[in-house]
Design an enzyme around this catalytic site. Structure first.
Site, mmCIF file in Angstrom:
data_model
loop_
_atom_site.group_PDB
_atom_site.id
_atom_site.type_symbol
_atom_site.label_atom_id
_atom_site.label_comp_id
_atom_site.label_asym_id
_atom_site.label_seq_id
_atom_site.Cartn_x
_atom_site.Cartn_y
_atom_site.Cartn_z
ATOM 1 N N LYS A 106 0.830 -1.195 0.000
ATOM 2 C CA LYS A 106 0.000 0.000 0.000
ATOM 3 C C LYS A 106 0.870 1.253 0.000
ATOM 4 C CE LYS A 106 -3.697 -1.975 2.909
ATOM 5 N NZ LYS A 106 -4.864 -1.838 2.019
ATOM 6 N N ARG A 152 -10.033 -11.765 2.793
ATOM 7 C CA ARG A 152 -10.873 -12.880 2.350
ATOM 8 C C ARG A 152 -10.163 -14.221 2.529
ATOM 9 N NH1 ARG A 152 -11.293 -10.234 -3.470
ATOM 10 N NH2 ARG A 152 -11.137 -8.434 -2.078
#
Length: 432
Positions: free
Chosen positions: A208, A282
């Site tokens: 990020k 996830r």
């Protein structure tokens, strides 16, 4: 900052013209008056509390008429902030409302403090232990738990949590907590709650930018929210058995971190190719959902700060809701309405389940380039790990968990939104 206790009163009359048109607050020798002239009175109280806090008033007394449970709570939601001390002398409430307020202050403030905690102070194992401590403080006799950690995760085939967390010096953890107030070890499980507990998310090798990483201490917001929801439901008298799974890990860069092109093999037979290490939530939730499905509970709820796409759609004001079960989705929205919390249902269809193509595995951990519904395809990914995904399963993408900066209703940091809604739904389902 004033150190005297300021009286705060409510009025349904507009402020004097000298305070400005539609002024929300005014002051006099007796203290501060909040003027409730709009339809959104709870929101008005919360916004007024932010203004009062912004003026350096940190000690208040709620005085006069109109301070019921919800009005008092709305004030605290706006008045509370992540730094500095504040105190409130609460108005007199009926015994049941006083108890409810005290429970919210204990549990939802725990959720907000936990989400706000620096990642340095809150690793995967500490998050699990703190969750146990909260639930034990509420109903310890009904709680048992198992912590699976580090290499034990690999040996027991919790491939998602282990893979994501192996790049950190802090070992990944799965907390499996059993809230069973029945006293019967063979009692059926009414609900399973599965929370994403990424205690810091660097993005891994799909790194990020700083502007997107600076709030990633809050990436365990789903785990904290569901822990708080179970605690609040228990405090409100939940008598049914519920299991809580917290999937906890750091997502870091190191020589041992997982890489693009890796393939994860899950216990339910699914294989997943990694095409983005920043789509890690996830991957850990999948392990918890597999365990939850094995309990044959009629209700499974997972919660996660899962996608930026949900925030793009809804901002930080609403949590995003996904489900194939229309009746259950409506039940949650009904609970949200009764608790004055904001949820919005986003699309999830069968075709989304086929939008995760991989050349080397059954699934990709991100959607193909032709499919741009990122929040929907993330929910669809999770559905592959829920045995009966078309009934009894809700996915909450926690877009309203945390704010990077203050707004007119909220301070910077965690909001605690969603705790009351899920607790309400658990109690409603228990009555069926």
């Amino acid at each position: 900052m004033t150190t005297e206790i300021m009286q705060i009163s409510l009025s349904h009359n507009p402020a004097d013209a000298r305070w400005g048109e539609k002024a929300l607050i005014s002051t006099n020798d007796q203290g501060v008056t909040i003027h409730l002239t709009s339809h959104d009175q709870l929101g008005g109280i919360q916004r007024a509390a932010r203004k009062i806090d912004g003026q350096g008033i940190k000690q208040v007394k709620l005085a006069g008429e109109g301070w019921g449970l919800e009005q008092s709570w709305a004030f605290w939601q706006g008045f509370r902030g992540p730094k500095g001390q504040r105190s409130v002398v609460w108005a007199e409430l009926p015994a049941n409302e006083k108890t409810e307020l005290e429970q919210r202050l204990q549990i939802i403030d725990w959720v907000r403090d936990t989400i706000n905690a620096p990642a340095e102070d809150l690793g995967p194992e500490q998050l699990a232990k703190n969750a146990i401590d909260l639930l034990c403080a509420v109903s310890c006799d009904a709680v048992s738990y198992r912590i699976t950690k580090g290499e034990d995760l690999r040996e027991q085939n919790y491939a998602g949590i282990y893979t994501v967390g192996r790049g950190s010096d802090r070992a990944p953890v799965l907390l499996a907590l059993d809230y069973n107030p029945t006293g019967n070890p063979d009692a059926p499980v009414m609900a399973c709650l599965v929370g994403k507990g990424i205690t810091f998310d660097s993005g891994g090798y799909s790194l990020k930018q700083s502007a997107f990483m600076d709030s990633m201490k809050s990436d365990m917001g789903g785990a904290a929210t569901l822990t708080g929801a179970l605690a609040l439901a228990a405090a409100r008298g939940l008598k049914e058995r519920v299991k809580l799974y917290l999937c906890c890990a750091d997502n870091m860069v190191s020589g041992n971190a997982f890489k693009l092109g890796d393939i994860i093999r899950y216990r339910n037979g699914k294989t997943v190719e990694i095409m983005n290490t920043d789509a890690e939530g996830r991957l850990v939730l999948a392990d918890g959902l597999i365990d939850a499905s094995e309990q044959n509970a009629p209700l499974i709820i997972d919660a996660a700060t899962l996608t930026g796409a949900a925030k793009t759609a809804l901002g930080n004001d609403y949590h995003a809701l996904f489900s194939f079960d229309d009746e259950l989705a409506q039940a949650l929205l009904t609970s949200a309405h009764s608790e004055h919390e904001l949820f919005w249902r986003l699309p999830l269809a069968e075709f989304h389940r086929s939008q995760l193509p991989s050349n080397f595995a059954e699934l990709n951990n991100v959607a193909g380039g032709a499919y741009s519904a990122g929040a929907s395809t993330a929910a669809a990914f999770l559905s592959h790990f829920v045995k009966n995904y078309q009934q009894g399963w809700l996915h909450i993408d926690c877009s309203a968990t945390y704010r990077k900066s203050a707004v007119d209703q909220w301070s910077a940091g965690a909001t605690g939104l969603g705790v009351r809604t899920v607790a309400n739904l658990l109690l409603a389902q228990a009555k069926q």
